[in-house]
Design a protein around this motif. Sequence first.
Motif, PDB file in Angstrom:
ATOM      1  N   LEU A   1       2.546 -11.049   4.395  1.00  0.00           N
ATOM      2  CA  LEU A   1       2.819  -9.890   5.088  1.00  0.00           C
ATOM      3  C   LEU A   1       2.408  -8.553   4.509  1.00  0.00           C
ATOM      4  N   GLY A   2       2.381  -7.475   4.963  1.00  0.00           N
ATOM      5  CA  GLY A   2       2.183  -6.147   4.195  1.00  0.00           C
ATOM      6  C   GLY A   2       2.961  -5.057   4.389  1.00  0.00           C
TER       7      GLY A   2
ATOM      8  N   GLU B   1       0.800  -1.222  -0.171  1.00  0.00           N
ATOM      9  CA  GLU B   1       0.070   0.024   0.002  1.00  0.00           C
ATOM     10  C   GLU B   1       0.904   1.191  -0.165  1.00  0.00           C
ATOM     11  N   ALA B   2       0.642   2.298  -1.019  1.00  0.00           N
ATOM     12  CA  ALA B   2       1.609   3.311  -1.025  1.00  0.00           C
ATOM     13  C   ALA B   2       0.801   4.507  -0.863  1.00  0.00           C
ATOM     14  N   LYS B   3       1.120   5.500  -0.086  1.00  0.00           N
ATOM     15  CA  LYS B   3       0.372   6.972  -0.132  1.00  0.00           C
ATOM     16  C   LYS B   3       1.393   7.928  -0.081  1.00  0.00           C
TER      17      LYS B   3
ATOM     18  N   GLY C   1      -4.674  -3.549   6.965  1.00  0.00           N
ATOM     19  CA  GLY C   1      -4.535  -4.909   7.846  1.00  0.00           C
ATOM     20  C   GLY C   1      -5.642  -6.008   7.555  1.00  0.00           C
ATOM     21  N   GLY C   2      -6.880  -5.502   7.333  1.00  0.00           N
ATOM     22  CA  GLY C   2      -7.973  -6.513   7.054  1.00  0.00           C
ATOM     23  C   GLY C   2      -7.735  -7.013   5.565  1.00  0.00           C
ATOM     24  N   LYS C   3      -7.196  -6.296   4.809  1.00  0.00           N
ATOM     25  CA  LYS C   3      -6.839  -6.858   3.524  1.00  0.00           C
ATOM     26  C   LYS C   3      -5.912  -8.055   3.584  1.00  0.00           C
TER      27      LYS C   3
ATOM     28  N   LYS D   1      -0.503  -6.413  12.912  1.00  0.00           N
ATOM     29  CA  LYS D   1       0.629  -7.104  13.135  1.00  0.00           C
ATOM     30  C   LYS D   1       1.408  -7.737  12.371  1.00  0.00           C
ATOM     31  N   ALA D   2       0.794  -7.634  11.041  1.00  0.00           N
ATOM     32  CA  ALA D   2       1.515  -8.602   9.769  1.00  0.00           C
ATOM     33  C   ALA D   2       2.173  -7.280   8.835  1.00  0.00           C
ATOM     34  N   ILE D   3       2.096  -6.197   9.363  1.00  0.00           N
ATOM     35  CA  ILE D   3       2.702  -4.852   8.338  1.00  0.00           C
ATOM     36  C   ILE D   3       3.929  -4.143   8.847  1.00  0.00           C
TER      37      ILE D   3
END
Length: 307
Positions: free
Chosen positions: A241-242, A213-215, A230-232, A263-265
Motif C-alpha cells: 500500500l502507499g 511519498e511526502a510533499k 500509484g504507478g510505483k 486505490k492502494a493509496i
Amino acid sequence: MSFTEKKISVQTLLALKDALTNIFWTKKDLRQFIELTLENPLIVSTIDWTENTKLESVSQIIDRMAKRQDLYQTDLLKLIQETGNFNDFSHLKMWDDAETKIKKAKTAVEKLRNNTKGYFDTIEELKKAEQARATNQAKIKESITYQQRLDELKSKFFEIAINDNHQNRGHQLEKFLNELFTFFDLDPKSSFKITGEQIDGSFTFDNTDYLLEAKWQKKQIDAQELYGFGGKIQGKLKNTLGLYVSLEGYSVESTKTENPSVKAIILMDGSDLMQILEGRIKLTDMLYIKRRHAAQTGEIYYRIVGI
C-alpha cells in the motif's frame, strides 16, 4: 474470616471481564491499562494478544489469576477498583459508532460497580486500595515521557515549518517523518532509489508494507502526482500500500478520482499531522481508521474529525 481470605465472586469476575473488554477498543490500549494496573504484570505476557480477541485475552488473564487468588488477589482487586473507577470514555469517540461503544462501556463499568459494592468498606482494604492507586499513578507518571517525546517532535516540526529553503525543508521533512514513524514502532526505512524511481521511504504497519511519498509545497497535490505514486506501488508486491503525506492538502480532483492506480493509496495532510503531534490521536490509530474507511468506501481521502 478476613476479606483477603474470601474468594472474589464469579459474578464479579464476569463483570470485570465485560468491563475490561468494552472500555478500550484496541488490544494495545487494553494491554497497557492492565500492565500499568497490576503489581505483577508479567502474567500479561503469557497471553497471545496477536491471535486472541480482546475477550479471549481478558478471560485468560482473569481466569488464571482467579485460580491462584493466593498469589493474585491483590492484583485482581486493583483491576476491579481501577476499572470500576473508570469514567472517561472520550478515547472511544474516534471509532465508528462511538455512541454505541461508549454506552456499552459505561453500562459494563456500572454493572461492575454494582457487583463490588462493599468490597472496599473496611479500613484495611481502603488503605490497600489507596496504596494501589498511588502505585498506579507512579507508573502513569513514568509513562509521561511519551508526551515529552511527542512535544519534542512537535517543536522540531515547527522549526522545519519556518525554513524558507524549500528543497532543504523537504529533506528535513523526510527525516522528521522517519523519526515520527520510529516513535510509533512502524519500522521506517529512509528514502531510497531504484531504477527510474525515487521513493521517499517505506514502513510496516499491521503486517503490511507501505511506500511513503511526502510533499511540502505551496500548491495542493493534483491527480497526476497521485497517479505517478500509484504507478510505483503497482510495480511492487500485490499487497503493498502507499501513504501520501501532503502538508498543503490535495485538490478536489485528486481526492475524487476513480482511477484504479490510486486505490492502494491513503492520504494524510497537515491537519492530520497536527492531530497526531497534539496527542489527539496516535499515528497507528489514524492509519487504521483511514485504511478501513478506504477499504469500505473506496475513498482514499478521509478526514478524521471530532477528536
